[in-house]
Design a protein around this motif. Sequence first.
Motif, PDB file in Angstrom:
ATOM      1  N   VAL A 197       0.859  -1.189   0.000  1.00 41.99           N
ATOM      2  CA  VAL A 197       0.000   0.000   0.000  1.00 41.99           C
ATOM      3  C   VAL A 197       0.893   1.236   0.000  1.00 41.99           C
ATOM      4  O   VAL A 197       1.873   1.302   0.744  1.00 41.99           O
ATOM      5  CB  VAL A 197      -0.931   0.031   1.237  1.00 41.99           C
ATOM      6  N   ALA A 198       0.548   2.201  -0.863  1.00 39.20           N
ATOM      7  CA  ALA A 198       1.224   3.500  -0.865  1.00 39.20           C
ATOM      8  C   ALA A 198       0.295   4.537  -0.261  1.00 39.20           C
ATOM      9  O   ALA A 198      -0.906   4.515  -0.491  1.00 39.20           O
ATOM     10  CB  ALA A 198       1.604   3.902  -2.290  1.00 39.20           C
ATOM     11  N   SER A 199       0.871   5.430   0.537  1.00 39.05           N
ATOM     12  CA  SER A 199       0.062   6.492   1.141  1.00 39.05           C
ATOM     13  C   SER A 199       0.506   7.843   0.613  1.00 39.05           C
ATOM     14  O   SER A 199       1.675   8.045   0.277  1.00 39.05           O
ATOM     15  CB  SER A 199       0.200   6.476   2.665  1.00 39.05           C
ATOM     16  N   CYS A 200      -0.439   8.764   0.546  1.00 40.25           N
ATOM     17  CA  CYS A 200      -0.140  10.157   0.218  1.00 40.25           C
ATOM     18  C   CYS A 200      -0.850  11.019   1.250  1.00 40.25           C
ATOM     19  O   CYS A 200      -2.080  10.961   1.378  1.00 40.25           O
ATOM     20  CB  CYS A 200      -0.625  10.513  -1.188  1.00 40.25           C
ATOM     21  N   VAL A 201      -0.086  11.789   2.027  1.00 43.72           N
ATOM     22  CA  VAL A 201      -0.687  12.710   2.996  1.00 43.72           C
ATOM     23  C   VAL A 201      -0.400  14.133   2.552  1.00 43.72           C
ATOM     24  O   VAL A 201       0.562  14.398   1.807  1.00 43.72           O
ATOM     25  CB  VAL A 201      -0.158  12.466   4.432  1.00 43.72           C
ATOM     26  N   VAL A 202      -1.230  15.056   2.998  1.00 39.10           N
ATOM     27  CA  VAL A 202      -1.176  16.439   2.519  1.00 39.10           C
ATOM     28  C   VAL A 202      -0.998  17.393   3.695  1.00 39.10           C
ATOM     29  O   VAL A 202      -1.751  17.323   4.672  1.00 39.10           O
ATOM     30  CB  VAL A 202      -2.456  16.802   1.740  1.00 39.10           C
ATOM     31  N   TYR A 203      -0.011  18.288   3.562  1.00 36.35           N
ATOM     32  CA  TYR A 203       0.186  19.382   4.503  1.00 36.35           C
ATOM     33  C   TYR A 203      -0.103  20.671   3.752  1.00 36.35           C
ATOM     34  O   TYR A 203       0.519  20.976   2.736  1.00 36.35           O
ATOM     35  CB  TYR A 203       1.624  19.376   5.031  1.00 36.35           C
ATOM     36  N   ASP A 204      -1.078  21.422   4.240  1.00 36.17           N
ATOM     37  CA  ASP A 204      -1.470  22.664   3.570  1.00 36.17           C
ATOM     38  C   ASP A 204      -2.154  23.558   4.592  1.00 36.17           C
ATOM     39  O   ASP A 204      -2.705  23.072   5.592  1.00 36.17           O
ATOM     40  CB  ASP A 204      -2.425  22.368   2.410  1.00 36.17           C
TER      41      ASP A 204
ATOM     42  N   ASP B 199       6.250  11.109   9.277  1.00 39.73           N
ATOM     43  CA  ASP B 199       5.701  10.146  10.226  1.00 39.73           C
ATOM     44  C   ASP B 199       4.207   9.935  10.003  1.00 39.73           C
ATOM     45  O   ASP B 199       3.699   8.823  10.176  1.00 39.73           O
ATOM     46  CB  ASP B 199       5.948  10.623  11.659  1.00 39.73           C
ATOM     47  N   GLU B 200       3.501  10.990   9.626  1.00 41.10           N
ATOM     48  CA  GLU B 200       2.075  10.846   9.327  1.00 41.10           C
ATOM     49  C   GLU B 200       1.868   9.986   8.077  1.00 41.10           C
ATOM     50  O   GLU B 200       0.953   9.157   8.030  1.00 41.10           O
ATOM     51  CB  GLU B 200       1.444  12.227   9.132  1.00 41.10           C
ATOM     52  N   ALA B 201       2.719  10.165   7.066  1.00 41.51           N
ATOM     53  CA  ALA B 201       2.634   9.332   5.869  1.00 41.51           C
ATOM     54  C   ALA B 201       2.901   7.870   6.219  1.00 41.51           C
ATOM     55  O   ALA B 201       2.242   6.956   5.704  1.00 41.51           O
ATOM     56  CB  ALA B 201       3.627   9.817   4.814  1.00 41.51           C
ATOM     57  N   HIS B 202       3.865   7.643   7.091  1.00 42.18           N
ATOM     58  CA  HIS B 202       4.187   6.274   7.517  1.00 42.18           C
ATOM     59  C   HIS B 202       3.019   5.655   8.274  1.00 42.18           C
ATOM     60  O   HIS B 202       2.636   4.501   8.018  1.00 42.18           O
ATOM     61  CB  HIS B 202       5.440   6.289   8.395  1.00 42.18           C
ATOM     62  N   ARG B 203       2.434   6.419   9.190  1.00 42.77           N
ATOM     63  CA  ARG B 203       1.283   5.910   9.958  1.00 42.77           C
ATOM     64  C   ARG B 203       0.118   5.569   9.033  1.00 42.77           C
ATOM     65  O   ARG B 203      -0.500   4.506   9.156  1.00 42.77           O
ATOM     66  CB  ARG B 203       0.822   6.965  10.968  1.00 42.77           C
ATOM     67  N   PHE B 204      -0.162   6.442   8.093  1.00 44.87           N
ATOM     68  CA  PHE B 204      -1.294   6.243   7.190  1.00 44.87           C
ATOM     69  C   PHE B 204      -1.050   5.041   6.273  1.00 44.87           C
ATOM     70  O   PHE B 204      -1.972   4.275   5.979  1.00 44.87           O
ATOM     71  CB  PHE B 204      -1.521   7.516   6.374  1.00 44.87           C
ATOM     72  N   ALA B 205       0.205   4.851   5.845  1.00 41.10           N
ATOM     73  CA  ALA B 205       0.525   3.719   4.975  1.00 41.10           C
ATOM     74  C   ALA B 205       0.413   2.399   5.721  1.00 41.10           C
ATOM     75  O   ALA B 205      -0.182   1.434   5.223  1.00 41.10           O
ATOM     76  CB  ALA B 205       1.931   3.884   4.395  1.00 41.10           C
TER      77      ALA B 205
ATOM     78  N   THR C 151      -1.248   1.663   8.427  1.00 40.46           N
ATOM     79  CA  THR C 151      -2.640   1.364   8.788  1.00 40.46           C
ATOM     80  C   THR C 151      -3.377   0.747   7.611  1.00 40.46           C
ATOM     81  O   THR C 151      -4.093  -0.250   7.749  1.00 40.46           O
ATOM     82  CB  THR C 151      -3.361   2.647   9.241  1.00 40.46           C
ATOM     83  N   GLY C 152      -3.189   1.333   6.420  1.00 37.96           N
ATOM     84  CA  GLY C 152      -3.828   0.781   5.230  1.00 37.96           C
ATOM     85  C   GLY C 152      -3.296  -0.593   4.868  1.00 37.96           C
ATOM     86  O   GLY C 152      -4.056  -1.479   4.466  1.00 37.96           O
ATOM     87  N   HIS C 153      -1.981  -0.777   5.021  1.00 37.23           N
ATOM     88  CA  HIS C 153      -1.386  -2.090   4.716  1.00 37.23           C
ATOM     89  C   HIS C 153      -1.924  -3.175   5.642  1.00 37.23           C
ATOM     90  O   HIS C 153      -2.284  -4.269   5.189  1.00 37.23           O
ATOM     91  CB  HIS C 153       0.132  -2.004   4.834  1.00 37.23           C
ATOM     92  N   ARG C 154      -1.991  -2.885   6.933  1.00 36.92           N
ATOM     93  CA  ARG C 154      -2.475  -3.895   7.882  1.00 36.92           C
ATOM     94  C   ARG C 154      -3.924  -4.273   7.590  1.00 36.92           C
ATOM     95  O   ARG C 154      -4.297  -5.449   7.681  1.00 36.92           O
ATOM     96  CB  ARG C 154      -2.338  -3.363   9.302  1.00 36.92           C
ATOM     97  N   ALA C 155      -4.737  -3.286   7.247  1.00 36.04           N
ATOM     98  CA  ALA C 155      -6.141  -3.577   6.927  1.00 36.04           C
ATOM     99  C   ALA C 155      -6.237  -4.435   5.673  1.00 36.04           C
ATOM    100  O   ALA C 155      -7.013  -5.398   5.617  1.00 36.04           O
ATOM    101  CB  ALA C 155      -6.905  -2.276   6.736  1.00 36.04           C
ATOM    102  N   ARG C 156      -5.433  -4.112   4.663  1.00 36.55           N
ATOM    103  CA  ARG C 156      -5.472  -4.894   3.424  1.00 36.55           C
ATOM    104  C   ARG C 156      -4.941  -6.299   3.653  1.00 36.55           C
ATOM    105  O   ARG C 156      -5.485  -7.280   3.146  1.00 36.55           O
ATOM    106  CB  ARG C 156      -4.638  -4.188   2.349  1.00 36.55           C
ATOM    107  N   ARG C 157      -3.869  -6.413   4.433  1.00 36.38           N
ATOM    108  CA  ARG C 157      -3.289  -7.730   4.719  1.00 36.38           C
ATOM    109  C   ARG C 157      -4.280  -8.595   5.485  1.00 36.38           C
ATOM    110  O   ARG C 157      -4.450  -9.785   5.182  1.00 36.38           O
ATOM    111  CB  ARG C 157      -2.005  -7.555   5.522  1.00 36.38           C
ATOM    112  N   ALA C 158      -4.947  -7.994   6.492  1.00 30.65           N
ATOM    113  CA  ALA C 158      -5.915  -8.753   7.284  1.00 30.65           C
ATOM    114  C   ALA C 158      -7.067  -9.226   6.415  1.00 30.65           C
ATOM    115  O   ALA C 158      -7.534 -10.362   6.536  1.00 30.65           O
ATOM    116  CB  ALA C 158      -6.438  -7.886   8.427  1.00 30.65           C
TER     117      ALA C 158
END
Length: 620
Positions: free
Chosen positions: A422-429, A545-551, A553-560
């Motif tokens: 899973v790849a994550s993209c987070v936004v700071y704005d 770190d937010e990008a890592h957390r978001f990635a 979390t998505g990976h664990r959900a997909r793996r499960a």
Amino acid sequence: MPEQSSSEIPFHSAALSSQKALLEQVKNLPGQPGVYRFLGADGIVLYVGKAISLKKRVGSYFQKNDHSPRIRLMLAQVIGLETTVVRSEGEALVLENNLIKALSPRYNILFRDDKSYPYVVITGHASPRLAYYRGALDKRHQYFGPFPNSYVVKESIQLLQKVFRLRTCEDSVFANRSRPCLLHQIKRCSAPCVDLITADDYRSDVNNAVRFLNGKASEVLGELETRMQTASEAWLFEEAAAIRDQINALSRIQDKQFVSSNSSEVDADIVVCVIGSGMICVNLAMVRGGRHVGDKNLFPSHADGYDAPAALEAFLAQHYLDRNVPPVIFCHPEPENANVLAELLGQQAEHKVVLNSHPNGERRVWLDMAIKNAELAILQRSSQTATQHARLGSLIEALGWPDAVARIECFDISHTMGEATVASCVVYDRFDMQPKEYRRYNIEGITPGDDYAAMRQALIRRYGKIAAGEGVVPDVILIDGGKGQLSMATEAMAEVGMSSPILLGVAKGETRKAGLEQLILNDRPAPVVLKRDHPALHLIQQIRDEAHRFAITGHRARRAKTRVTSSLEDVEGIGPKRRQKLLASFGGLQGVKAASLDELKQVDGINSALAEKIYAVLHA
């Protein structure tokens, strides 16, 4: 639906002729209630407003010279107008807020609070279930709430489990149990699934839970004390001890309430609007069954130029027009058009709704507490914003970037030995993380574990669309990786035809410790290393770190999800009949996964070899 008629002013290329056309059309507007939309270039809606008289309200924009800076800026961009005539001011209010939610105009105040609120639900089954719920309400079940956040609901369910021991399992699990689950063993469920409690006793616990959620805790405590005394006099000391534990747990729950009401069945919301430090904050607190169940602070977008009464009217309209409305809403200050709002909300709720801006007694305490919470939220947000301003300014200065840099997007990749990448993209704005703009990408069609290919696919998928005009171009793209990842990202951006975003690689130091990161840019021959306490480095770490957390979390959900769907169907020698026996014996797949080898062998048709295969597949 209200009877409506519409008129539209055509666009004109020259500003002067457009202004003349607008003034000419305003003269011909009716003096009836309606909604107007100011349009900018390319037909973009700049502002939506309502009016008792369209002619007077729209005309006032072109007759006055004392407009706020926000209105002056908007009028300078207006080149068109659309209007819709309705039958009443109430209908105008409904249509205005429907259009604001649908169009998100740049110059309207926007409260982005469109998620459904959570409830505690007790189902209407023969053995009712206690559960967390979001969504449309079903008349077959009993709902309690809404609550301001999911934490309050989940905490309430845990507390109710300790006291009333209602089941929380899914119906499919409940129907297939042959023995009590772990929740019964830790005294969180009375196990109605296997008849360890009679139907009448379970129904009594359900009724007590309902009464407690309705604010009648004192009645429940009184009845429990009577039952305990009766059991004790009959020398049923184990039963009396169990009831005593219920009483103690229920008493502790009452002690945890933030505010208690003398009126045990009060349902009300407290809504206040406070302006400070150039910000508008709305604090929404909820009282259900006489119990204060929490609050939340909301900071609207596009709020410049709004005063508190106008902002509060906008919030009440946007928040309640599609939701359940309590009988009383205590508010400060008094919102604009309060009478119209109350009548409209009452029609929607099918009961009388009172907007009370001058409460007395304990209600005044609720209101004062909400005002104080809103003021504290503004102070905290102001402090956080100042910190973020300083961090971003420091980053711009350290790396020599243009002052206009504001939007940073960061990517990270997560997988387990190449599985479920899973790849994550987070936004700071706008000097903060923007969770509503985060995106995840399930990576397919690459060699497992190839992080370069995964990053390339994510970048092309995201910026291919943005290059085609379907999104916002960031100022900086932050890549979690070294020179190799940065080179690959440069190629991917060239492939989609985008060269404007600055690409920044963040490589971990030699010992991979926080504070030793190296910043890699294409136009620098050597990595940039900032001091551990540098504000710019803190900002980069926050985003990464937010990008890592978001990635992850998505990976664990997909793996499960992947592992659960493979489950028993992948075990050689397990057909439909044996699979059904396993699920029935352990109450579902989770029960099978929790079973030991010896427990698996006890199931009819499962020998030692099959048990070992099942255990190996489910614990891979």
